[in-house]
Design a protein around this motif. Sequence first.
Motif, PDB file in Angstrom:
ATOM      1  N   PRO A 128      35.932  85.460  85.455  1.00 41.25           N
ATOM      2  CA  PRO A 128      34.516  85.514  85.082  1.00 41.25           C
ATOM      3  C   PRO A 128      33.752  86.612  85.822  1.00 41.25           C
ATOM      4  CG  PRO A 128      35.201  83.248  85.260  1.00 41.25           C
ATOM      5  CD  PRO A 128      36.376  84.086  85.727  1.00 41.25           C
ATOM      6  N   GLY A 129      34.109  86.892  87.066  1.00 37.32           N
ATOM      7  CA  GLY A 129      33.523  88.008  87.788  1.00 37.32           C
ATOM      8  C   GLY A 129      32.361  87.622  88.680  1.00 37.32           C
ATOM      9  N   ASP A 130      31.935  88.571  89.495  1.00 37.96           N
ATOM     10  CA  ASP A 130      30.856  88.379  90.455  1.00 37.96           C
ATOM     11  C   ASP A 130      29.560  88.014  89.740  1.00 37.96           C
ATOM     12  OD1 ASP A 130      29.584  88.470  92.980  1.00 37.96           O
ATOM     13  OD2 ASP A 130      28.925  90.521  92.606  1.00 37.96           O
ATOM     14  N   GLY A 131      28.900  86.958  90.224  1.00 33.35           N
ATOM     15  CA  GLY A 131      27.642  86.529  89.629  1.00 33.35           C
ATOM     16  C   GLY A 131      27.795  85.536  88.491  1.00 33.35           C
ATOM     17  N   PHE A 132      29.034  85.193  88.140  1.00 35.40           N
ATOM     18  CA  PHE A 132      29.287  84.305  87.010  1.00 35.40           C
ATOM     19  C   PHE A 132      29.978  83.024  87.451  1.00 35.40           C
ATOM     20  CE2 PHE A 132      28.643  88.280  84.885  1.00 35.40           C
ATOM     21  CZ  PHE A 132      28.090  87.951  83.657  1.00 35.40           C
ATOM     22  N   GLY A 133      29.517  81.910  86.908  1.00 40.89           N
ATOM     23  CA  GLY A 133      30.240  80.661  86.963  1.00 40.89           C
ATOM     24  C   GLY A 133      31.044  80.496  85.687  1.00 40.89           C
ATOM     25  N   TYR A 134      31.486  79.269  85.420  1.00 45.39           N
ATOM     26  CA  TYR A 134      32.323  79.044  84.244  1.00 45.39           C
ATOM     27  C   TYR A 134      31.969  77.720  83.604  1.00 45.39           C
ATOM     28  CZ  TYR A 134      36.513  79.383  81.315  1.00 45.39           C
ATOM     29  OH  TYR A 134      37.368  79.490  80.245  1.00 45.39           O
ATOM     30  N   GLY A 135      31.753  77.764  82.284  1.00 46.37           N
ATOM     31  CA  GLY A 135      31.540  76.556  81.502  1.00 46.37           C
ATOM     32  C   GLY A 135      32.845  76.169  80.824  1.00 46.37           C
TER      33      GLY A 135
END
Length: 430
Positions: free
Chosen positions: A353-360
């Motif tokens: 997902p990368g830096d700054g991202f969470g995951y749904g």
Amino acid sequence: MMLRHAVRTLLAGALVAFAVQASGPAAAEGTFDPPPGAQFSQPKLERIDAFFNGIIAEGKIPGAVVYIEQRGKPVYHKHFGVRDVATKAPMTDDTIFRLASLTKPFTAVAVMMLVDDGKLKLDDPVAKYIPAFADTKVGVEKKRDDGEKYLDFETLKRPIKISDLLLHTSGITYGFYGDNLVRKAIAAAKIYDGDPSNAEFAERIAKVPLQEQPGTLWDYGNSYEVLGRVIEVAAGKSFYEYQKEKLFDPLGMKDTRYYLPEDGQKARMAQPMPNDADFRVGRPSRPDIVKKWESGGGGLTSTPSDVIRFVRMLLHKGELDGKRYLSEAAFKAMTTDHIGPSSGIARDHFYFPGDGFGYGYGLAVRTDPGNAKPPPPGSLGELKWDGASGCYFVVDPKQEMFFVLMEQTPSQRQPVQRELKKLVYEALAN
């Protein structure tokens, strides 16, 4: 769409690409979290033309399709280059692309539709649908007195849940990269060999060790392949039949499928550059050869027209053209970060997902600017995903906007995605 590389080096490169997106010169000042109501500048959008025409002229990619929509109206829709350098057939909206891991959001929506229908629960143990998972063990790497490494096997501290599969917290990993003993054991099991059905493939996964205990780590792997079988058991029909009946046909996605049995379909396939044809997903990526296995993690093929319909539905929170595909509660659950700091879930070194991202569920969710200075462009609440073949979408609810990129380029996908996103947000006039 799907898997990354057969060796650690490319995956490390993918992680570097995320870092470059977050910290390199591609991130423009003033483009993070633009104010609501921003409008696109048509002259600035024309910079997208120059970028794609340039990389095609350099021979880096054969072609691409780019579509941007805001507040219900297309603001940019261009076709670049060719679908196949051998035939020189032009890129069109009905060109067929391998989605690779971009398949995962489609699988996640199918799961959430079954949750809405009461046929699945997120807290259900996977073993309820695939009994072999009741006996799955976690592989723990240990050393003998002489220093030799070996695998010990632990019982599960709790069952793998449906939500774990959706979140990549099941402990199920991929076996085509990395050098630890669990991944080596998965590779040695040759789980992709032959022509397994979804049921047979899930049984193979259940027999190989987990990388870690369920619910402890975001770890990219075959979880969505297992979800394909869960959907079959819960729905009482094949994975594709369920998706076709409940999602693809109602959305008007007439060209989205796992295999291409007809010559006309095969002729519409986009092909990568001849020297860039290895998708490095641990197995051949050949939708033109019909098999039994329908890969929920990376097997779909689709067209720009079809993917645009799906992404438009996501922008409208699970509804399109008066038909609701996901309840408000299901859509909110799908687009909420479930692995944030308070979740107790760690993130694997290869955190896509990368830096700054969470995951749904099947989607990266922008939760913060990230650590880069300046932050990469975008808005809080942004949804995105991509695949090893290069296909990519971004949904920006704050700007009532989404964009779709369709391409087939394993080696160039992240530089192209990164530059396209920069150009899109630079074209939003503040």
